[in-house]
Scaffold this motif. Structure first.
Motif, PDB file in Angstrom:
ATOM      1  N   LYS A   1      12.318 -42.070  22.310  1.00 43.47           N
ATOM      2  CA  LYS A   1      12.866 -43.401  22.866  1.00 43.47           C
ATOM      3  C   LYS A   1      12.250 -43.365  24.167  1.00 43.47           C
ATOM      4  O   LYS A   1      12.367 -44.753  24.651  1.00 43.47           O
ATOM      5  CB  LYS A   1      14.428 -43.427  22.946  1.00 43.47           C
ATOM      6  CG  LYS A   1      15.183 -43.170  21.667  1.00 43.47           C
ATOM      7  CD  LYS A   1      16.602 -43.528  21.811  1.00 43.47           C
ATOM      8  CE  LYS A   1      17.316 -43.583  20.454  1.00 43.47           C
ATOM      9  NZ  LYS A   1      18.740 -43.694  20.784  1.00 43.47           N
TER      10      LYS A   1
ATOM     11  N   GLU B   1       9.888 -57.373  19.935  1.00 49.64           N
ATOM     12  CA  GLU B   1      10.279 -57.901  18.561  1.00 49.64           C
ATOM     13  C   GLU B   1      11.832 -58.291  18.406  1.00 49.64           C
ATOM     14  O   GLU B   1      12.137 -58.818  17.355  1.00 49.64           O
ATOM     15  CB  GLU B   1       9.720 -56.867  17.239  1.00 49.64           C
ATOM     16  CG  GLU B   1       8.365 -56.790  17.341  1.00 49.64           C
ATOM     17  CD  GLU B   1       7.966 -55.680  16.211  1.00 49.64           C
ATOM     18  OE1 GLU B   1       8.928 -55.276  15.375  1.00 49.64           O
ATOM     19  OE2 GLU B   1       6.867 -55.501  15.926  1.00 49.64           O
ATOM     20  N   LYS B   2      12.452 -58.002  19.480  1.00 58.57           N
ATOM     21  CA  LYS B   2      13.870 -58.053  19.332  1.00 58.57           C
ATOM     22  C   LYS B   2      14.177 -59.330  20.287  1.00 58.57           C
ATOM     23  O   LYS B   2      13.763 -59.080  21.686  1.00 58.57           O
ATOM     24  CB  LYS B   2      14.751 -56.923  19.321  1.00 58.57           C
ATOM     25  CG  LYS B   2      14.717 -55.998  18.118  1.00 58.57           C
ATOM     26  CD  LYS B   2      15.316 -54.860  18.210  1.00 58.57           C
ATOM     27  CE  LYS B   2      16.854 -54.882  18.825  1.00 58.57           C
ATOM     28  NZ  LYS B   2      17.468 -53.529  18.950  1.00 58.57           N
TER      29      LYS B   2
ATOM     30  N   ASN C   1      11.829 -53.897  23.403  1.00 57.39           N
ATOM     31  CA  ASN C   1      11.328 -54.271  22.304  1.00 57.39           C
ATOM     32  C   ASN C   1      10.613 -55.584  22.120  1.00 57.39           C
ATOM     33  O   ASN C   1      11.434 -56.559  21.979  1.00 57.39           O
ATOM     34  CB  ASN C   1      12.213 -53.647  21.127  1.00 57.39           C
ATOM     35  CG  ASN C   1      11.749 -53.695  19.725  1.00 57.39           C
ATOM     36  OD1 ASN C   1      10.621 -54.557  19.484  1.00 57.39           O
ATOM     37  ND2 ASN C   1      12.488 -53.330  18.808  1.00 57.39           N
TER      38      ASN C   1
ATOM     39  N   GLU D   1      18.444 -50.070  26.752  1.00 60.17           N
ATOM     40  CA  GLU D   1      18.451 -50.357  25.170  1.00 60.17           C
ATOM     41  C   GLU D   1      19.836 -51.239  24.678  1.00 60.17           C
ATOM     42  O   GLU D   1      19.595 -52.101  24.352  1.00 60.17           O
ATOM     43  CB  GLU D   1      18.157 -49.030  24.595  1.00 60.17           C
ATOM     44  CG  GLU D   1      18.010 -49.212  23.042  1.00 60.17           C
ATOM     45  CD  GLU D   1      17.471 -48.050  22.402  1.00 60.17           C
ATOM     46  OE1 GLU D   1      16.568 -48.152  21.340  1.00 60.17           O
ATOM     47  OE2 GLU D   1      17.978 -47.034  22.533  1.00 60.17           O
TER      48      GLU D   1
ATOM     49  N   ASN E   1      18.219 -54.398  25.227  1.00 53.18           N
ATOM     50  CA  ASN E   1      17.024 -54.807  25.023  1.00 53.18           C
ATOM     51  C   ASN E   1      16.485 -55.440  26.228  1.00 53.18           C
ATOM     52  O   ASN E   1      15.581 -56.498  26.456  1.00 53.18           O
ATOM     53  CB  ASN E   1      16.463 -55.639  23.749  1.00 53.18           C
ATOM     54  CG  ASN E   1      15.030 -55.809  23.483  1.00 53.18           C
ATOM     55  OD1 ASN E   1      14.417 -54.617  23.797  1.00 53.18           O
ATOM     56  ND2 ASN E   1      14.583 -56.711  23.080  1.00 53.18           N
TER      57      ASN E   1
END
Length: 553
Positions: free
Chosen positions: A512, A59-60, A57, A14, A9
């Motif tokens: 993605k 949220e991570k 992301n 990723e 992340n």
């Protein structure tokens, strides 16, 4: 050495996990593929600033984790023991960045401060970033290379310990002197206050006594007349309570033989008479003591007024508080004397440390002077190997009057690439390509002297090509015989060196989006990558043949 790297992340990465071998690791990829992203992630483990906007992301968490093996030298052992981290020969460094931008650091799964993470990573990996050749104009960097060549690590550390201790004593002295100066100003006022309190000759309970006396003096005539009246009532010619009680007691005794209760009456009456007689005597004495004196009233009033002025001035409620204040003022005044003793002690310690600092700095300077000629020749010969056959290079040392964390030595690196030009300060005369070559030679010295297990060169080949690039590649490959080297490069001459070649590339899909990936390439894939670097957008047969030739050599 760096054995394994996990990134999740972060920017266009990723999820990525890759193992690294010892020796030389080549990293290539097209411009914009994400090589700088890889360096950015690694730099987080070196304590660089983390930004939440680098998270794919939001949220991570972003996580960067690296596994290193290390040699258990004394300095590393002491560092790990200071945090209570078990020594296993391997270190897992981890940095976690939350979506809120907060950062957490771990070493072997134990939470540590960011400063500690910096200290640990700085001993096991060195990243030579792009444009770091600007350091060549930094006198501290120049001195660090010379010290590395001379093996001055231990001597420099001892000097720095004395330097830090001396600086601490100087700070303590300055703080204490300032405190004494402030106290002396305060003491003048305190002495005045103390003298005023002492001249008042205060004693415990005095105010209460004075106030009681003032009440009596203010009502002396009334009190004296009333006491005289009481005395007359108890004993006078016309009416005497005492004589009457005496006769009553005597009469009770006379009838007690025939009337038994009278004996008890006699006792009780006699008891009353004795008590009243005592009261009569005390009243008489008090009547004589009480005087009517306007002069005494004035004196008492003034004394009470003086005491209340002192109480109000010092915001206190009692004479005992004033007496306690007087004691405190005396202690404050006397304390300055003891702190002057502390100044003398600190001055003695400072003078001793000052001598030790001078001796340690002299030793450093002598050790630097001793290797100066060999150091200059070593760098000059290395630079000449990199297609600068007429290069001149030497270091000049001079002593300063002042001291810093590296001693009292100044160093200047002098350079000339051409035979007919006199050497001048390195940072002012060398071109970009020349700086890259010189920096590589100096980094090789630094690596040997510091015992750094892993070094990353991020495009140290900027501004060079052809035979120069090939020779730089050979020098990097030689360095990799003693340590782990990562070389991020755009030059095929360098990319063809070593056995491990990693390719950074991008992949895109609608689900993605664009992602940065990395893989190890061998055989035909490696030949094609080096051919691409040789020919550009279209890979030619000649480029492929040339790539095979580079790999064979």
């Amino acid at each position: 050495m760096l054995k394994n790297l996990i990134i999740s992340n972060y920017a266009l990465i990723e999820n990525l996990e890759i193992d690294f071998p010892a020796g030389l690791v080549i990293i290539t990829g097209e411009t914009g593929a994400g090589k700088s992203i890889l360096m950015g992630a690694l730099s987080l483990l070196l304590g660089n600033k983390a930004e939440s906007d680098t998270l794919i992301n939001q949220e991570k968490n972003c996580v960067v984790e690296a596994l290193f093996s290390y040699s258990q030298d004394r300095e590393m052992v002491d560092l790990l023991e200071s945090e209570g981290i078990e020594r296993t020969g391997e270190l897992i460094l981890r940095r976690v960045i939350t979506p809120a931008g907060k950062s957490r650091s771990f070493v072997n799964d134990q939470p540590v401060s960011l400063q500690f993470l910096k200290s640990i990573s700085g001993k096991i990996i060195d990243i030579h970033a792009q444009h770091q050749h600007l350091l060549l104009g930094d006198s501290r960097f120049q001195l660090s290379v010379l010290d590395s060549y001379a093996g001055n690590g231990g001597v420099l550390k001892e000097y720095q310990e004395v330097f830090s201790e001396l600086a601490e004593r100087e700070r303590e002295l300055a703080t204490l002197r300032k405190k004494i100066s402030e106290q002396e100003e305060e003491n003048d006022y305190n002495k005045f206050q103390l003298e005023q309190l002492k001249s008042a000759k205060l004693r415990e309970g005095e105010l209460e006594e004075l106030e009681e006396e003032y009440k009596i003096l203010s009502n002396a005539e009334e009190i004296k007349g009333t006491l005289s009246f009481i005395s007359t009532l108890l004993e006078s010619e016309e009416l005497s309570v005492l004589r009457n009680l005496k006769e009553a007691a005597s009469s009770s005794v006379k009838i007690s033989q025939n009337f038994s209760p009278a004996a008890e009456y006699a006792k009780r009456i006699e008891s009353c008479r004795i008590e009243l007689k005592d009261i009569h005597q005390e009243v008489g004495l008090m009547t004589e003591k009480i005087i009517v004196s306007p002069e005494r009233i004035t004196l008492v009033e003034e004394r009470i007024s003086d005491i209340y002025k002192l109480l109000n001035k010092h915001h206190l409620a009692s004479v005992s508080g004033l007496i306690e204040l007087m004691d405190n003022l005396e202690q404050k005044i006397n304390k300055t004397g003891s702190e002057r003793d502390d100044v003398e002690r600190l001055q003695r310690e400072r003078d001793l440390l000052n001598k030790r600092r001078g001796d340690a700095a002299d030793l450093l300077h002598k050790r630097r002077e001793a290797v100066l000629k060999a150091f200059s020749e070593s760098v000059r010969d290395s630079v000449r190997e990199l297609e600068m056959p007429y290069a001149e290079f030497f270091a000049k040392l001079s002593k300063r009057e002042t001291y810093c964390e590296t001693g009292n030595t100044s160093v200047s690196l002098m350079f000339s690439a051409n035979r007919e030009i006199e050497p001048r300060e390195l940072g002012k005369v060398a071109s970009g390509g020349e700086l890259s070559r010189i920096m590589l030679c100096l980094k090789a010295i630094l690596a040997k002297g510091s015992g750094m297990p892993t070094m990353i060169f991020d495009e140290i080949d900027t501004g060079v090509s052809g035979r120069i690039a090939d020779k730089m590649g050979r020098l990097i490959n030689d360095m990799a015989g003693e340590m782990q080297i990562f070389a991020i490069t755009h030059l095929p001459q360098i990319a063809s060196k070593g056995d491990c070649h990693l390719l950074v590339y991008k992949e895109s899909d609608k689900a993605k989006g664009t992602r940065t990936l990395i893989k190890r390439i061998e055989g035909e894939e490696r030949i094609e990558e080096i051919a691409r670097m040789l020919s550009g957008t279209r890979t030619t047969e000649a480029a492929l043949a040339n790539a095979e030739e580079l790999l064979r050599n």
